[in-house]
Motif scaffolding. Sequence first.
Motif: not given
Length: 46
Positions: A12-29
């Motif tokens: 198992i590999v854990v991957v942390d991904v970050s986005t710009a604040a304005e892209d957060g809602p799109t990524a969450a959707a």
Amino acid sequence: MKASSAAPGTGIVVVDVSTAAEDGPTAAAWVSAGTLRLVLAAPDGS
């Protein structure tokens, strides 16, 4: 993006991904809809 080393015995590999604040809602959707995909390539490119 930051990935951990594979856990011994499970691989198992854990991957942390970050986005710009304005892209957060799109990524969450995308995550909610099951349409976000993450592809990890081997270090040697294979």
